[in-house]
Scaffold this motif. Structure first.
Motif, PDB file in Angstrom:
ATOM      1  N   ALA A 132       0.565  -9.573  -2.769  1.00  0.00           N
ATOM      2  CA  ALA A 132       1.952  -9.974  -3.054  1.00  0.00           C
ATOM      3  C   ALA A 132       2.225  -9.918  -4.549  1.00  0.00           C
ATOM      4  N   LEU A 133       1.271 -10.378  -5.358  1.00  0.00           N
ATOM      5  CA  LEU A 133       1.450 -10.329  -6.816  1.00  0.00           C
ATOM      6  C   LEU A 133       1.502  -8.891  -7.309  1.00  0.00           C
ATOM      7  N   ASN A 134       0.653  -8.016  -6.763  1.00  0.00           N
ATOM      8  CA  ASN A 134       0.678  -6.597  -7.142  1.00  0.00           C
ATOM      9  C   ASN A 134       2.028  -5.977  -6.820  1.00  0.00           C
ATOM     10  N   ALA A 135       2.562  -6.315  -5.689  1.00  0.00           N
ATOM     11  CA  ALA A 135       3.866  -5.785  -5.297  1.00  0.00           C
ATOM     12  C   ALA A 135       4.946  -6.268  -6.267  1.00  0.00           C
ATOM     13  N   GLN A 136       4.884  -7.518  -6.707  1.00  0.00           N
ATOM     14  CA  GLN A 136       5.868  -8.052  -7.656  1.00  0.00           C
ATOM     15  C   GLN A 136       5.751  -7.344  -8.998  1.00  0.00           C
ATOM     16  N   VAL A 137       4.526  -7.117  -9.439  1.00  0.00           N
ATOM     17  CA  VAL A 137       4.312  -6.444 -10.719  1.00  0.00           C
ATOM     18  C   VAL A 137       4.870  -5.032 -10.665  1.00  0.00           C
ATOM     19  N   GLN A 138       4.643  -4.342  -9.583  1.00  0.00           N
ATOM     20  CA  GLN A 138       5.145  -2.971  -9.461  1.00  0.00           C
ATOM     21  C   GLN A 138       6.672  -2.956  -9.409  1.00  0.00           C
ATOM     22  N   ARG A 139       7.274  -3.936  -8.784  1.00  0.00           N
ATOM     23  CA  ARG A 139       8.735  -4.005  -8.736  1.00  0.00           C
ATOM     24  C   ARG A 139       9.318  -4.285 -10.118  1.00  0.00           C
ATOM     25  N   ALA A 144      -0.005  -1.196 -12.338  1.00  0.00           N
ATOM     26  CA  ALA A 144      -0.903  -1.986 -11.498  1.00  0.00           C
ATOM     27  C   ALA A 144      -1.997  -2.568 -12.365  1.00  0.00           C
ATOM     28  N   PRO A 145      -2.511  -3.697 -12.007  1.00  0.00           N
ATOM     29  CA  PRO A 145      -3.583  -4.290 -12.807  1.00  0.00           C
ATOM     30  C   PRO A 145      -4.750  -3.324 -12.946  1.00  0.00           C
ATOM     31  N   ALA A 146      -5.521  -3.525 -13.986  1.00  0.00           N
ATOM     32  CA  ALA A 146      -6.621  -2.617 -14.301  1.00  0.00           C
ATOM     33  C   ALA A 146      -7.640  -2.569 -13.177  1.00  0.00           C
ATOM     34  N   LYS A 147      -7.913  -3.700 -12.548  1.00  0.00           N
ATOM     35  CA  LYS A 147      -8.925  -3.711 -11.481  1.00  0.00           C
ATOM     36  C   LYS A 147      -8.449  -2.871 -10.296  1.00  0.00           C
ATOM     37  N   ALA A 148      -7.189  -2.988  -9.938  1.00  0.00           N
ATOM     38  CA  ALA A 148      -6.666  -2.222  -8.804  1.00  0.00           C
ATOM     39  C   ALA A 148      -6.677  -0.733  -9.126  1.00  0.00           C
ATOM     40  N   ALA A 149      -6.318  -0.365 -10.361  1.00  0.00           N
ATOM     41  CA  ALA A 149      -6.324   1.036 -10.761  1.00  0.00           C
ATOM     42  C   ALA A 149      -7.737   1.571 -10.761  1.00  0.00           C
ATOM     43  N   ALA A 150      -8.668   0.756 -11.223  1.00  0.00           N
ATOM     44  CA  ALA A 150     -10.067   1.171 -11.254  1.00  0.00           C
ATOM     45  C   ALA A 150     -10.578   1.351  -9.824  1.00  0.00           C
ATOM     46  N   ARG A 151     -10.139   0.458  -8.940  1.00  0.00           N
ATOM     47  CA  ARG A 151     -10.557   0.542  -7.542  1.00  0.00           C
ATOM     48  C   ARG A 151     -10.029   1.842  -6.916  1.00  0.00           C
ATOM     49  N   LYS A 152      -8.781   2.197  -7.220  1.00  0.00           N
ATOM     50  CA  LYS A 152      -8.209   3.418  -6.671  1.00  0.00           C
ATOM     51  C   LYS A 152      -8.895   4.645  -7.259  1.00  0.00           C
TER      52      LYS A 152
END
Length: 177
Positions: A132-139, A144-152
């Motif tokens: 939910a927080l990731n979705a808010q940040v993208q809106r 995207a946070p660094a960890k999520a980008a690194a994960r992708k």
């Protein structure tokens, strides 16, 4: 036969000598008739004995069939009773096993909670919150946070099958050379 003996008896009384030939002939005839009657009775008993034996065998077979039918019926009833009892016992045992399993799971969860280990529900709630927080940040227009980008970035991209086959051929050629 009795008449012959009586006639012979009266002839014997008239004779003073005691045994004369008509009396002994009558006794012989009477003995012969008794012997023949005995043989006839024996023969008849043999004939009827075979018939009686066969009828006893038939009766015995009939009784055996009836007894087997009753025995099979009783065995079937006993089998049904035992299988229903086994089903009842199995369902009771399963219920007890489920109770034991629930008690064990509750105690393990309490122990892990006391140690500060988050439960599966806690982890799931955190993942939902992060999404939910990731979705808010993208809106809001942020990245995207660094960890999520690194994960992708760390997840391998799928290679098309044709490219895989070509890659295999080139590696085979280089190994052969």
């Amino acid at each position: 036969m009795v008449k012959k003996i009586q006639k012979a008896g009266s002839a014997a009384q008239s004779s003073a000598a005691g045994f004369n030939s008509p009396l002994s002939g009558a006794i012989k005839d009477s003995a012969q008739q008794i012997w023949l009657a005995g043989l006839g009775a024996f023969s008849k008993a043999q004939e009827e004995g075979g018939k009686a034996f066969e009828s006893l065998v038939k009766e015995g077979m009939s009784i055996q069939r009836k007894t087997q039918a009753v025995a099979e019926e009783r065995i079937s009833e006993a089998t049904n009773r035992v299988s229903s009892m086994a089903t009842d016992i199995s369902s009771k045992a399963q219920g007890q096993w489920d109770k034991l399993e629930n008690i064990f799971e509750e105690r393990v969860a309490k122990a892990l909670n006391k140690l500060g280990v988050p439960s599966a529900r806690d982890v799931e709630a955190l993942i939902e919150r992060i999404d939910a927080l990731n979705a808010q940040v993208q809106r809001l227009g942020g990245k995207a946070p660094a960890k999520a980008a690194a994960r992708k970035a760390s997840t391998p991209k799928k290679v098309a099958p044709a490219k895989k086959a070509a890659a295999r051929k080139t590696t085979r050629r280089t190994k052969a050379a």
